[in-house]
Design an enzyme around this catalytic site. Sequence first.
Site, PDB file in Angstrom:
ATOM      1  N   HIS A 111      -8.591   3.763   7.842  1.00  0.00           N
ATOM      2  CA  HIS A 111      -9.143   2.406   7.494  1.00  0.00           C
ATOM      3  C   HIS A 111     -10.692   1.883   7.843  1.00  0.00           C
ATOM      4  CE1 HIS A 111      -4.999   1.444   6.600  1.00  0.00           C
ATOM      5  NE2 HIS A 111      -5.342   0.525   5.776  1.00  0.00           N
TER       6      HIS A 111
ATOM      7  N   ASN B 133       0.758  -1.104  -0.296  1.00  0.00           N
ATOM      8  CA  ASN B 133      -0.148  -0.008  -0.063  1.00  0.00           C
ATOM      9  C   ASN B 133       0.932   1.299  -0.012  1.00  0.00           C
ATOM     10  OD1 ASN B 133      -2.286   1.381  -0.205  1.00  0.00           O
ATOM     11  ND2 ASN B 133      -3.351   0.730   1.848  1.00  0.00           N
TER      12      ASN B 133
END
EC number: 2.3.1.-
Length: 495
Positions: free
Chosen positions: A349, A318
């Site tokens: 998140h 990521n």
Amino acid sequence: QVNFVVCQLFALLAAIWFRTYLHSSKTSPFVRHVVATLLGLYLALFCFGWYALHFVIQSGISYYIMIVIGVENMHKYCFVFALGYLTVCQITRVYIFDYGQYSADFSGPMMIITQKITSLAFEIHDGMFRKNEDLTPSQRCLAVRRMPSLLEYLSYNCNFMGILAGPLCSYKDYITFIEGRSYQLQQSEANGKEDTKYEQTDPSPNIAVAQKLLICGLSLLFHMTITKTLPVEYNIDDNFRATASWPVRFFYLYVSLMAARPKYYFAWTLADAINNAAGFGFRGYDKNGVTRWDLISNLRIQQIEFSTSFKMFLDNWNIQTALWLKRVCYERATFSPTIQTFILSAIWHGVYPGYYLTFLTGVLMTLAARAIRNNIRHYFVESPAVKLCYDIVTWMATQAAISYTVVPFVLLSVKPSFTFYSSCYFCLHIASILVLLVFPLKRTQKGSKKHESVQPVWSRKLEEESLLQKNNYSTTNNSFSQKQEITCRYQALKQ
């Protein structure tokens, strides 16, 4: 999930059409902005229904905040609003509608849009309010010197290439792509002079796209055939915990978490291929003159699977999100930047408790891994044979630590997460604390690397990524700005 895959495949075809028939040499930037935005909103509407209006609402209110508040404080207001709006949507989706479901949902694209809103707000603040000498080299290269129009803003946030799965890109890179400006890659010679080795206005992405689609196919095949036979939830099965030995349990932990990764490989690599197919994502040329299409790539699979340190894993997983965390949080934090960065990552998140357990565990693992590396690694790098043994041991330790850390991220809830950790007697938590008590957290291994050692685990390499990524295209129309861009790239290459 089916809608998501179908929309991404349609976006891939649209990207090829966009590059072929709406090439910047044939079409104005206005038309390219309009088409990219309308296609993006259409895909969002098809995939998520009227929930796609959240994308327009979040972007529209953020743009209004930028115009009304002004460049001095808009980055703070945009950051609070965009992250708050995302969090409210995540709370309603998780705790009111659909707890624990892994199906694609509208909060996923909103996470990427939140990154874009906050990144651009900080970049405009840097470019239009802060003094040039107060900016870091990466901030100077990313700084935006004029306010974008509403069309440019919506196009950046909601274009069809990145609205469903990203990845994040800088505003300057996106505008340069849309406007189709020519570019030169400056390379520094041994004597420090700049030498234009390659000049190309339109390198072909076909080979890069084909390679990434092959990776997508293999990842999807693995996910469809293997992943479902190795569920992560089996790690907390009562019978398995009661009968399996410790080596078997840790081996299954590793393979079950490894099997959970291909779905991310598929989604992120396909998103990267879509951008490349449209002509976006070109970084430059390597020393052999080979094109590099990894400007906005989100992962490096080989380095992930064979990582020999916690840092190496996070450096290659990521990537664009790690760069975003660094740009908007770590390098701007006034105290405890590492802890603030982990907290922001958890909030971004989502609201599942498992995310927070994972990131809190990640703080411990990060500090412990850094302490071990700083204190003992130099004893094992002299001999190639010893170094090989060290790499094998650290690879095994890294894979075990990563798997142990991310189990709550997959299980989501508190009870199953604590069931797993208690079945392992919190062994790696305790081991990390003991490591921090026994080994000093050295701030430097060598005097020349002092600054390097106090950065978070992912930031040293990402500093280089941040600089090398930016402005492989020429992003200005006047000669002064062009010279400034070349200086940024030249400094990055020297580093």
